[in-house]
Write a protein that holds these residues in place. Structure first.
Motif, PDB file in Angstrom:
ATOM      1  N   ALA A 175     -21.103  -4.637  -1.683  1.00 13.11           N
ATOM      2  CA  ALA A 175     -22.271  -4.812  -0.803  1.00 13.11           C
ATOM      3  C   ALA A 175     -22.756  -6.254  -0.821  1.00 13.11           C
ATOM      4  O   ALA A 175     -23.128  -6.814   0.219  1.00 13.11           O
ATOM      5  CB  ALA A 175     -23.385  -3.872  -1.247  1.00 13.11           C
ATOM      6  N   ARG A 176     -22.745  -6.870  -2.012  1.00 19.20           N
ATOM      7  CA  ARG A 176     -23.198  -8.259  -2.134  1.00 19.20           C
ATOM      8  C   ARG A 176     -22.298  -9.195  -1.327  1.00 19.20           C
ATOM      9  O   ARG A 176     -22.779 -10.065  -0.591  1.00 19.20           O
ATOM     10  CB  ARG A 176     -23.198  -8.686  -3.606  1.00 19.20           C
ATOM     11  CG  ARG A 176     -23.752 -10.089  -3.842  1.00 19.20           C
ATOM     12  CD  ARG A 176     -23.520 -10.523  -5.263  1.00 19.20           C
ATOM     13  NE  ARG A 176     -22.106 -10.717  -5.553  1.00 19.20           N
ATOM     14  CZ  ARG A 176     -21.420 -11.793  -5.190  1.00 19.20           C
ATOM     15  NH1 ARG A 176     -22.009 -12.770  -4.508  1.00 19.20           N
ATOM     16  NH2 ARG A 176     -20.144 -11.904  -5.493  1.00 19.20           N
ATOM     17  N   LEU A 177     -20.985  -9.017  -1.456  1.00 15.75           N
ATOM     18  CA  LEU A 177     -20.040  -9.866  -0.734  1.00 15.75           C
ATOM     19  C   LEU A 177     -20.184  -9.685   0.773  1.00 15.75           C
ATOM     20  O   LEU A 177     -20.109 -10.649   1.538  1.00 15.75           O
ATOM     21  CB  LEU A 177     -18.613  -9.536  -1.179  1.00 15.75           C
ATOM     22  CG  LEU A 177     -18.224  -9.984  -2.591  1.00 15.75           C
ATOM     23  CD1 LEU A 177     -16.877  -9.397  -2.981  1.00 15.75           C
ATOM     24  CD2 LEU A 177     -18.192 -11.507  -2.676  1.00 15.75           C
ATOM     25  N   GLU A 178     -20.390  -8.425   1.198  1.00 18.10           N
ATOM     26  CA  GLU A 178     -20.521  -8.144   2.629  1.00 18.10           C
ATOM     27  C   GLU A 178     -21.766  -8.806   3.214  1.00 18.10           C
ATOM     28  O   GLU A 178     -21.715  -9.422   4.281  1.00 18.10           O
ATOM     29  CB  GLU A 178     -20.571  -6.633   2.841  1.00 18.10           C
ATOM     30  CG  GLU A 178     -20.609  -6.222   4.302  1.00 18.10           C
ATOM     31  CD  GLU A 178     -20.473  -4.725   4.470  1.00 18.10           C
ATOM     32  OE1 GLU A 178     -21.097  -4.185   5.405  1.00 18.10           O
ATOM     33  OE2 GLU A 178     -19.769  -4.089   3.664  1.00 18.10           O
ATOM     34  N   THR A 181     -21.202 -12.825   3.000  1.00 17.19           N
ATOM     35  CA  THR A 181     -20.182 -13.463   3.835  1.00 17.19           C
ATOM     36  C   THR A 181     -20.155 -12.955   5.276  1.00 17.19           C
ATOM     37  O   THR A 181     -19.597 -13.616   6.163  1.00 17.19           O
ATOM     38  CB  THR A 181     -18.791 -13.245   3.224  1.00 17.19           C
ATOM     39  OG1 THR A 181     -18.488 -11.832   3.242  1.00 17.19           O
ATOM     40  CG2 THR A 181     -18.753 -13.743   1.792  1.00 17.19           C
ATOM     41  N   GLY A 182     -20.714 -11.747   5.496  1.00 17.19           N
ATOM     42  CA  GLY A 182     -20.622 -11.162   6.824  1.00 17.19           C
ATOM     43  C   GLY A 182     -19.305 -10.451   7.054  1.00 17.19           C
ATOM     44  O   GLY A 182     -19.081  -9.848   8.110  1.00 17.19           O
ATOM     45  N   VAL A 183     -18.422 -10.492   6.057  1.00 20.15           N
ATOM     46  CA  VAL A 183     -17.131  -9.798   6.118  1.00 20.15           C
ATOM     47  C   VAL A 183     -17.287  -8.443   5.451  1.00 20.15           C
ATOM     48  O   VAL A 183     -17.853  -8.340   4.361  1.00 20.15           O
ATOM     49  CB  VAL A 183     -16.029 -10.605   5.404  1.00 20.15           C
ATOM     50  CG1 VAL A 183     -14.713  -9.838   5.411  1.00 20.15           C
ATOM     51  CG2 VAL A 183     -15.863 -11.969   6.057  1.00 20.15           C
ATOM     52  N   LYS A 184     -16.793  -7.401   6.074  1.00 21.58           N
ATOM     53  CA  LYS A 184     -16.950  -6.054   5.525  1.00 21.58           C
ATOM     54  C   LYS A 184     -16.014  -5.846   4.341  1.00 21.58           C
ATOM     55  O   LYS A 184     -14.832  -6.200   4.398  1.00 21.58           O
ATOM     56  CB  LYS A 184     -16.673  -5.005   6.598  1.00 21.58           C
ATOM     57  CG  LYS A 184     -17.165  -3.618   6.229  1.00 21.58           C
ATOM     58  CD  LYS A 184     -17.107  -2.695   7.424  1.00 21.58           C
ATOM     59  CE  LYS A 184     -17.684  -1.326   7.090  1.00 21.58           C
ATOM     60  NZ  LYS A 184     -19.111  -1.404   6.721  1.00 21.58           N
ATOM     61  N   TYR A 185     -16.557  -5.303   3.258  1.00 20.04           N
ATOM     62  CA  TYR A 185     -15.785  -5.026   2.043  1.00 20.04           C
ATOM     63  C   TYR A 185     -15.816  -3.536   1.725  1.00 20.04           C
ATOM     64  O   TYR A 185     -16.791  -2.845   2.028  1.00 20.04           O
ATOM     65  CB  TYR A 185     -16.349  -5.811   0.850  1.00 20.04           C
ATOM     66  CG  TYR A 185     -15.880  -7.241   0.781  1.00 20.04           C
ATOM     67  CD1 TYR A 185     -14.831  -7.605  -0.058  1.00 20.04           C
ATOM     68  CD2 TYR A 185     -16.475  -8.230   1.562  1.00 20.04           C
ATOM     69  CE1 TYR A 185     -14.391  -8.917  -0.121  1.00 20.04           C
ATOM     70  CE2 TYR A 185     -16.033  -9.547   1.507  1.00 20.04           C
ATOM     71  CZ  TYR A 185     -14.990  -9.876   0.663  1.00 20.04           C
ATOM     72  OH  TYR A 185     -14.551 -11.186   0.609  1.00 20.04           O
TER      73      TYR A 185
END
Length: 228
Positions: A175-178, A181-185
């Motif tokens: 969730a933090r990365l998504e 970055t705006g990229v779905k993880y």
């Protein structure tokens, strides 16, 4: 503590012990410890306290309310520490208690929930949207979705406290990365569930959604061979 060895009142007082044990029955027939302060049998004292409480229920109730009010910070700290130290047992108890409570109060709870949502629909949706937008809220939603899918496939989930925390951290990282970055993880199963993999943190990894969709039901080894 029950004293197994015989010890007189004077010996207990000298040793700084609050209770002593003679091995003899009290006037009510109890073979129990006695208080150094007044020589009273411990069992008699407990029986007297219980009888007094029955006759003075209102006083006891008011005392408990005042005590919890005066000690609320200490009580909350103790309860929080207890839940952390005994999380597995707490979850087992809560599951049994809430299941039983829900069974007895199902209609009442459903009516209350429906009524509250009807009266506070905008507020409920607003709170839900705000929470889902946070890393924690997004992670919890993804974690529950993944768990439901695993259960539908017939996988048993017997996680320890450490397992729960590890899975939570994986979904929080996704969730933090998504959000960053705006990229779905996604949190992917290294060995897919359809191929016999476990829904367990040791079989999970954080990957981009694009990679996970391309991977599908393949294993990591098959993906490496495909890329070669």
């Amino acid at each position: 503590m029950f004293l197994k060895d015989i010890i007189s009142r004077s010996e207990a007082k000298t040793a700084g012990i609050k209770r002593y044990f003679t091995g003899n029955r009290c006037k009510h027939g109890h073979i129990s410890e006695r208080k150094v302060s007044n020589g009273e049998c411990v069992d008699c004292s407990r029986a007297g306290t219980a009888a007094w409480a029955v006759k003075n229920t209102e006083h006891v109730r008011e005392y408990k309310i005042k005590y919890r009010s005066d000690k609320k910070h200490e009580i909350r700290a103790y309860e929080a520490k207890y839940r952390i130290d005994n999380l597995d047992n707490v979850r087992i108890y809560q599951a049994k208690y809430f299941k039983k409570y829900y069974a007895y109060n199902r209609e009442k709870l459903l009516n209350y929930q429906d009524g509250y949502r009807a009266d506070n629909g905008v507020k409920v949706k607003g709170y839900a949207a705000i929470y889902r937008a946070t890393p924690e809220g997004h992670a919890i939603r993804l974690k529950h979705t993944s768990k439901r899918r695993a259960l539908k496939r017939g996988h048993e989930i017997n996680w320890t406290n450490e397992d729960h925390e590890n899975v939570k951290r994986l979904f929080q990282e996704a969730a933090r990365l998504e959000l960053q970055t705006g990229v779905k993880y996604h949190v992917d199963h290294i060995i897919p569930l359809s191929r016999g993999g476990d829904h367990h943190p040791s079989n999970m990894q954080v990957v981009t959604a694009a990679y996970n969709m391309t991977k599908g039901s393949r294993t990591e080894e098959e993906m490496r061979k495909r890329a070669a």
